[in-house]
Design a protein around this motif. Structure first.
Motif, PDB file in Angstrom:
ATOM      1  N   LEU A   1       0.830  -1.204   0.000  1.00  0.00           N
ATOM      2  CA  LEU A   1       0.000   0.000   0.000  1.00  0.00           C
ATOM      3  C   LEU A   1       0.868   1.259   0.000  1.00  0.00           C
ATOM      4  CD1 LEU A   1      -3.015  -0.627   2.404  1.00  0.00           C
ATOM      5  CD2 LEU A   1      -3.127   0.102   0.023  1.00  0.00           C
ATOM      6  N   LEU A   2       0.531   2.200  -0.887  1.00  0.00           N
ATOM      7  CA  LEU A   2       1.061   3.552  -0.852  1.00  0.00           C
ATOM      8  C   LEU A   2      -0.059   4.494  -0.456  1.00  0.00           C
ATOM      9  CD1 LEU A   2       3.083   3.524  -4.210  1.00  0.00           C
ATOM     10  CD2 LEU A   2       3.975   3.128  -1.919  1.00  0.00           C
ATOM     11  N   VAL A   3       0.271   5.545   0.286  1.00  0.00           N
ATOM     12  CA  VAL A   3      -0.753   6.457   0.788  1.00  0.00           C
ATOM     13  C   VAL A   3      -0.445   7.860   0.282  1.00  0.00           C
ATOM     14  CG1 VAL A   3      -1.953   7.310   2.831  1.00  0.00           C
ATOM     15  CG2 VAL A   3      -0.945   5.023   2.854  1.00  0.00           C
ATOM     16  N   TRP A   4      -1.435   8.465  -0.350  1.00  0.00           N
ATOM     17  CA  TRP A   4      -1.338   9.867  -0.754  1.00  0.00           C
ATOM     18  C   TRP A   4      -2.526  10.600  -0.163  1.00  0.00           C
ATOM     19  CZ3 TRP A   4      -4.423  13.363  -3.358  1.00  0.00           C
ATOM     20  CH2 TRP A   4      -3.802  14.562  -3.730  1.00  0.00           C
ATOM     21  N   GLY A   5      -2.272  11.724   0.476  1.00  0.00           N
ATOM     22  CA  GLY A   5      -3.330  12.494   1.099  1.00  0.00           C
ATOM     23  C   GLY A   5      -3.356  13.927   0.601  1.00  0.00           C
ATOM     24  N   GLY A   6      -4.527  14.552   0.732  1.00  0.00           N
ATOM     25  CA  GLY A   6      -4.668  15.931   0.311  1.00  0.00           C
ATOM     26  C   GLY A   6      -5.864  16.581   0.966  1.00  0.00           C
ATOM     27  N   SER A   7      -5.793  17.873   1.049  1.00  0.00           N
ATOM     28  CA  SER A   7      -6.899  18.668   1.587  1.00  0.00           C
ATOM     29  C   SER A   7      -7.621  19.337   0.426  1.00  0.00           C
ATOM     30  CB  SER A   7      -6.366  19.719   2.564  1.00  0.00           C
ATOM     31  OG  SER A   7      -7.385  20.629   2.926  1.00  0.00           O
ATOM     32  N   VAL A   8      -8.935  19.277   0.443  1.00  0.00           N
ATOM     33  CA  VAL A   8      -9.709  19.859  -0.658  1.00  0.00           C
ATOM     34  C   VAL A   8      -9.583  21.372  -0.688  1.00  0.00           C
ATOM     35  CG1 VAL A   8     -11.333  17.948  -0.807  1.00  0.00           C
ATOM     36  CG2 VAL A   8     -11.772  19.835   0.793  1.00  0.00           C
ATOM     37  N   GLN A   9      -8.946  21.964   0.312  1.00  0.00           N
ATOM     38  CA  GLN A   9      -8.662  23.387   0.236  1.00  0.00           C
ATOM     39  C   GLN A   9      -7.583  23.702  -0.796  1.00  0.00           C
ATOM     40  OE1 GLN A   9      -7.648  24.504   4.248  1.00  0.00           O
ATOM     41  NE2 GLN A   9      -9.788  24.815   4.848  1.00  0.00           N
ATOM     42  N   ASP A  10      -6.811  22.691  -1.189  1.00  0.00           N
ATOM     43  CA  ASP A  10      -5.802  22.861  -2.233  1.00  0.00           C
ATOM     44  C   ASP A  10      -6.390  22.492  -3.579  1.00  0.00           C
ATOM     45  OD1 ASP A  10      -3.781  23.597  -0.436  1.00  0.00           O
ATOM     46  OD2 ASP A  10      -3.416  21.484   0.073  1.00  0.00           O
ATOM     47  N   SER A  11      -5.902  23.143  -4.609  1.00  0.00           N
ATOM     48  CA  SER A  11      -6.472  22.963  -5.941  1.00  0.00           C
ATOM     49  C   SER A  11      -6.314  21.529  -6.434  1.00  0.00           C
ATOM     50  CB  SER A  11      -5.793  23.930  -6.922  1.00  0.00           C
ATOM     51  OG  SER A  11      -6.222  23.695  -8.241  1.00  0.00           O
ATOM     52  N   GLU A  12      -5.147  20.939  -6.204  1.00  0.00           N
ATOM     53  CA  GLU A  12      -4.913  19.588  -6.719  1.00  0.00           C
ATOM     54  C   GLU A  12      -5.862  18.588  -6.077  1.00  0.00           C
ATOM     55  OE1 GLU A  12      -1.075  16.677  -7.541  1.00  0.00           O
ATOM     56  OE2 GLU A  12      -1.121  17.883  -5.708  1.00  0.00           O
ATOM     57  N   ALA A  13      -5.966  18.597  -4.746  1.00  0.00           N
ATOM     58  CA  ALA A  13      -6.867  17.671  -4.068  1.00  0.00           C
ATOM     59  C   ALA A  13      -8.328  17.930  -4.443  1.00  0.00           C
ATOM     60  CB  ALA A  13      -6.678  17.779  -2.555  1.00  0.00           C
TER      61      ALA A  13
END
Length: 527
Positions: A253-265
């Motif tokens: 497993l690889l984990v990538w996280g992001g906040s929807v406040q950022d454009s990419e996420a």
């Protein structure tokens, strides 16, 4: 135009309509253009999506391969079966959601710096910025008190305004890698130390790494303003059971996280059709679709317990494990073949280097042998020329010697010279004769014995004669060097007995004596 489009849609089968809906939901392309591209792609959604995003022309080889793997489209004219059509329409969304293509997003390039206005403009617009932030925060508070208003605004607002709303969070836009680093830093600050190994790169790079390493990519999207985000992260995502499953190497497993406040996420959330936060999705390489396809094989939306979250992840990974194992085995076989080929190439290069070294040594040995032979031939030729010049010089010097004085010359000097062979030379010399004439008589003794010698010999050109002996008086010992010159009468007197001592033999004896001394010194030092 609309009538023609409606006519084309009526002619499509349920499978073709399903493919059109899936393609349009991912690309957002107009139906007319989408139908044309899908027809060129034999109604294969994966090929059509790849053509749309890559901007490449049709690949006949890939299309043929995909056409063999996928069933042919059903013809437009067929017998209507309402029960079958309804069942197909009900199962199609579930099938599509099981393995939707993993989207790619357009992000800010790493090399593109964030826009910074000039200092003067920033200073002039500072009051407007403060007023804007005050009004924006006030409306956010108002929206929190009345939650139905933001949803109503989102459904009725212009799409352009909704797109503009994405950049009103007040967060400075960064490159993908910097955005990921900012998310990890804020996550650590909010929830403390943890063992979730978030990837420190952008979403597209995470997809590439997952495809390259044949691992599952767990995408975690958080909305900080959502009420359930903090509790879900603390109770579920950071639970020991979930962390242990994620960190287990066997689960890949690889984990990538992001906040929807950022454009990419935010773009990733829209592409993955995220409808509820917190949200997690699993993306993996699907070789049964194409050689480069990345598909969404599972979605986990909303709050879940740690056991439920782990169970869903385990089910998703175990369901898609067999195709990955086949690809890993194929890659391992290819790597083994590549390693074997590299070892063979390395062994061949080493053998070739050894052969080259041996050939070089043979060439050098042959060149050294030829050089030695040439030097020996040159020395022999020089020695032969020297002997010829010496013989010619003796012939020339013998004919230039003066006649021996008779017995009537009272002042004549009588000299007896003993040669190394034991023979004696008895000769009378004029009192004024130079000592060199005595040396010449000794040097030319054999020539003088030949009465038939020529008398018109010329002196050899370029030849400098040197006597290889010296004349000495035994008792008392006196050396009469030819370099010192002088008359014979002055050096020897009225007569004398002389010996011929070879100079070359003495030089060799001196060298041998020096070598013996050096050996004796070395022996003393070693002892």
């Amino acid at each position: 135009m609309s009538e023609e489009l409606d006519l084309d849609l009526d002619r499509l089968s349920s499978t073709e309509r399903s493919a059109l809906e899936t393609y349009s939901s991912v690309t957002g392309q107009e139906p007319a253009e989408a139908i044309a591209l899908l027809r060129r792609s034999q109604w294969n959604v994966q090929i059509a999506i790849a053509k749309f995003f890559d901007g490449e022309g049709p690949d006949p080889v890939e299309e043929a391969r995909e056409a063999l793997q996928s069933p042919p489209p059903r013809p437009a004219r067929r017998t209507q079966n309402l029960m079958t059509d309804d069942l197909t329409e009900q199962l199609a969304p579930a099938a599509r959601s099981a393995a939707d293509p993993a989207p790619r997003v357009n992000t800010q390039p790493e090399s593109q710096p964030a826009f910074r206005p000039p200092f003067i403009l920033a200073l002039l617009f500072t009051p407007f910025n403060l007023v804007y932030r005050l009004l924006y925060n006030s409306f956010r508070l108002f929206g929190t008190l009345f939650p139905f208003l933001p949803r109503l605004f989102n459904t009725t607002a212009n799409p352009a305004l909704q797109a503009a709303r994405r950049n009103t969070t007040g967060r400075r836009p960064l490159g993908p890698k910097d955005t990921a680093a900012r998310f990890i830093r804020e996550f650590d600050e909010e929830y403390g130390s943890h063992s979730i190994p978030f990837l420190e790169n952008g979403y597209n790079m995470a997809l590439e790494k997952s495809h390259r390493d044949l691992k599952y990519l767990l995408i975690v999207l958080l909305a900080p303003e959502h009420d359930d985000t903090s509790g879900w992260v603390r109770d579920t995502l950071l639970a020991p059971e979930v962390a242990e499953f994620i960190n287990d190497p066997q689960n890949n497993l690889l984990v990538w996280g992001g906040s929807v406040q950022d454009s990419e996420a935010y773009q990733v959330a829209n592409s993955l059709k995220c409808t509820k936060f917190p949200f997690a999705a699993v993306v993996v390489h699907t070789p049964n679709v194409s050689s480069t396809a990345m598909s969404v094989v599972g979605r986990i939306a909303g709050t879940t317990s740690p056991s439920e979250f782990t169970s869903k992840l385990r089910t998703i990974t175990s369901t898609n494990q067999e195709p990955l194992e086949r690809i890993r085995a194929t890659r391992a076989e290819q790597q083994a073949s590549r390693s074997l080929r590299e070892e063979q190439d390395s062994a061949y290069e080493r053998s070739l280097a050894i052969d080259r070294e041996r050939a070089r040594q043979r060439r050098e040995a042959e060149a050294a042998r030829e050089r030695e032979e040439q030097e020996a031939a040159d020395r022999q030729a020089a020695e032969e020329k020297k002997q010829r010049d010496l013989e010619q010089w003796k012939q020339w010097r013998a004919q230039s010697l003066g006649t021996e004085p008779g017995t009537d010359v009272k002042e004549a000097v009588r000299v007896s010279v003993r040669l190394p062979s034991g023979e004696r030379i008895m000769r009378r010399f004029a009192p004024e004769a130079d000592i060199e004439e005595l040396y010449a008589v000794v040097e030319c003794y054999e020539v003088l014995q030949d009465e038939s010698r020529p008398t018109d010999v010329k002196e050899p050109e370029g030849f400098t004669h040197e006597y290889g002996f010296r004349l000495v008086s035994p008792m008392p010992r006196a050396v009469y060097a030819v370099q010192e010159g002088g008359a014979i009468r002055e050096k020897i007197g009225r007569g004398g007995n002389l010996l011929v001592e070879p100079i070359q033999d003495e030089e060799e004896e001196d060298e041998d004596g020096e070598e013996e001394e050096v050996k004796e010194e070395g022996t003393e030092v070693s002892s």
